[in-house]
Design a protein around this motif. Structure first.
Motif, short mmCIF file in Angstrom:
data_model
loop_
_atom_site.label_atom_id
_atom_site.label_comp_id
_atom_site.label_asym_id
_atom_site.label_seq_id
_atom_site.Cartn_x
_atom_site.Cartn_y
_atom_site.Cartn_z
N VAL A 1 20.96 42.38 -9.50
CA VAL A 1 21.11 41.67 -10.77
C VAL A 1 19.78 41.79 -11.51
CG1 VAL A 1 21.44 39.44 -11.89
CG2 VAL A 1 22.84 40.06 -9.91
N PHE A 2 19.83 42.27 -12.74
CA PHE A 2 18.64 42.51 -13.55
C PHE A 2 18.61 41.48 -14.68
CE2 PHE A 2 15.96 44.45 -16.74
CZ PHE A 2 15.02 45.18 -16.03
N VAL A 3 17.54 40.69 -14.73
CA VAL A 3 17.38 39.67 -15.77
C VAL A 3 16.20 40.06 -16.65
CG1 VAL A 3 17.01 37.24 -16.29
CG2 VAL A 3 18.32 37.88 -14.25
N TYR A 4 16.46 40.19 -17.94
CA TYR A 4 15.44 40.63 -18.89
C TYR A 4 15.09 39.50 -19.85
CZ TYR A 4 13.40 43.24 -22.82
OH TYR A 4 12.58 43.70 -23.82
N VAL A 5 13.80 39.20 -19.95
CA VAL A 5 13.35 38.17 -20.89
C VAL A 5 13.07 38.83 -22.23
CG1 VAL A 5 11.64 36.39 -21.37
CG2 VAL A 5 12.37 36.83 -19.01
N SER A 6 13.94 38.56 -23.19
CA SER A 6 13.81 39.08 -24.54
C SER A 6 13.21 37.97 -25.41
CB SER A 6 15.20 39.52 -25.04
OG SER A 6 15.12 40.12 -26.31
N GLY A 7 13.81 37.67 -26.53
CA GLY A 7 13.27 36.60 -27.37
C GLY A 7 14.30 36.14 -28.38
N ALA A 8 14.21 34.89 -28.78
CA ALA A 8 15.10 34.36 -29.81
C ALA A 8 14.93 35.16 -31.09
CB ALA A 8 14.79 32.89 -30.05
N GLY A 9 16.03 35.63 -31.64
CA GLY A 9 15.97 36.43 -32.86
C GLY A 9 16.17 37.91 -32.63
N ALA A 10 16.18 38.35 -31.38
CA ALA A 10 16.44 39.77 -31.10
C ALA A 10 17.79 40.15 -31.70
CB ALA A 10 16.43 40.04 -29.61
N ASP A 11 17.85 41.34 -32.29
CA ASP A 11 19.02 41.75 -33.07
C ASP A 11 19.80 42.85 -32.36
OD1 ASP A 11 20.84 42.23 -35.13
OD2 ASP A 11 19.50 43.68 -36.08
N SER A 12 20.94 42.47 -31.76
CA SER A 12 21.74 43.44 -31.02
C SER A 12 22.43 44.45 -31.93
CB SER A 12 22.78 42.72 -30.17
OG SER A 12 23.59 41.88 -30.97
N SER A 13 22.48 44.19 -33.24
CA SER A 13 23.04 45.18 -34.16
C SER A 13 22.04 46.29 -34.47
CB SER A 13 23.48 44.51 -35.46
OG SER A 13 22.37 44.18 -36.28
N GLU A 14 20.77 46.03 -34.14
CA GLU A 14 19.67 46.98 -34.36
C GLU A 14 19.46 47.31 -35.83
OE1 GLU A 14 19.71 50.37 -31.66
OE2 GLU A 14 21.07 49.32 -30.30
N THR A 15 19.84 46.41 -36.73
CA THR A 15 19.74 46.68 -38.16
C THR A 15 18.80 45.72 -38.88
OG1 THR A 15 21.67 45.28 -38.63
CG2 THR A 15 22.07 47.64 -38.24
N SER A 16 18.18 44.81 -38.16
CA SER A 16 17.31 43.82 -38.80
C SER A 16 16.17 44.48 -39.56
CB SER A 16 16.74 42.87 -37.74
OG SER A 16 15.77 42.02 -38.30
N ARG A 17 15.73 43.83 -40.63
CA ARG A 17 14.56 44.33 -41.36
C ARG A 17 13.27 44.05 -40.62
NH1 ARG A 17 15.62 42.72 -47.75
NH2 ARG A 17 17.53 43.95 -48.02
N THR A 18 13.35 43.17 -39.64
CA THR A 18 12.16 42.84 -38.84
C THR A 18 12.07 43.79 -37.65
OG1 THR A 18 12.36 40.51 -39.48
CG2 THR A 18 10.96 41.01 -37.58
N MET A 19 10.96 44.50 -37.56
CA MET A 19 10.83 45.59 -36.59
C MET A 19 11.04 45.13 -35.15
SD MET A 19 8.39 46.85 -34.23
CE MET A 19 6.72 46.51 -34.80
N TRP A 20 10.38 44.06 -34.73
CA TRP A 20 10.47 43.67 -33.34
C TRP A 20 11.88 43.25 -32.96
CZ3 TRP A 20 12.17 39.25 -31.11
CH2 TRP A 20 12.24 38.09 -31.88
N GLU A 21 12.61 42.66 -33.91
CA GLU A 21 13.99 42.24 -33.63
C GLU A 21 14.88 43.45 -33.36
OE1 GLU A 21 15.21 39.85 -36.94
OE2 GLU A 21 13.86 38.19 -36.43
#
Length: 223
Positions: free
Chosen positions: A107-127
């Protein structure tokens, strides 16, 4: 269970490591990072590894594990997208693809962050980059993959952030954070909660694959 922790010298990683070492059902913890944690424990073995994008020389040492808690994260401040992608997407996938090959029942658990954008289209680079990383991880052939998206986290039991600006922030807000966490339990987490939620994701699974702060809070509670 046998557990690997990446990023055990960071704030979240320190908290996760503490909970793993205290857990009766965790028999071994291997930390992987560029620097040692400075801790000693009968369950703990440290793998100091300078090249975090290449595991050819240590791959055999990272086989036979039940879980990986991936807690490496860098701030995007001052970084171009190419550099941040290398430090986030490339680094994470280098480790994860190797682990999936060696530990398909993990089982692999990845710590990302609130606001990460799964659509990959956000104007914010890190998201965008975090969202792209999450999506790639969810496609890997592990027994389970869980994405944690915490927001604010209260460090406890001597845990400290490696980022100086964060350390100042936590020092200044230390008297308020316990009160705020009590008032907003689904928004502000603690380092022990993060560790317990990760362990419970391995023990029992989680109701969804991408967990926001409220989901992490719920998962951190005893089953």
């Amino acid at each position: 269970m046998k557990v690997i922790v990446f990023g055990a010298t960071g704030m979240v990683g320190q908290g996760v490591l503490r909970e793993c070492l205290a857990a009766s059902d965790v028999e071994q913890v291997v930390t992987v990072g560029r620097t040692p944690t400075g801790q000693q424990h009968p369950k703990l073995r440290e793998l100091v590894h300078a090249e975090m994008w290449d595991y050819a020389n240590v791959e055999e040492e990272l086989a036979g594990f039940d879980a990986c808690f991936f807690c490496i994260g860098v701030t995007s401040s001052g970084m171009a997208e190419k550099q941040y992608t290398h430090m986030t997407y490339d680094l994470t996938l280098a480790a994860a693809t190797m682990l999936a090959r060696r530990n398909p029942q993990m089982v692999f658990v990845y710590v990302s962050g609130a606001g990460a954008d799964s659509s990959e289209t956000s104007r914010t680079m890190w998201e965008r980059v975090r969202g792209r990383t999450e999506n790639a991880l969810l496609k890997l052939p592990f027994r389970g993959v869980y994405i944690f998206r915490p927001g604010m986290i209260q460090p406890m039991f001597g845990v400290k952030s490696k980022t100086s600006s964060y350390r100042w922030f936590y020092t200044l807000t230390k008297p308020l954070l316990p009160l705020l966490r009590a008032m907003l339990p689904d928004q502000i987490l603690s380092t022990p909660q993060m560790g317990q939620a990760m362990l419970n994701a391995v023990r029992h699974g989680a109701p969804k694959r991408v967990l926001e702060a409220a989901d992490i809070n719920a998962l951190s509670k005893p089953a």
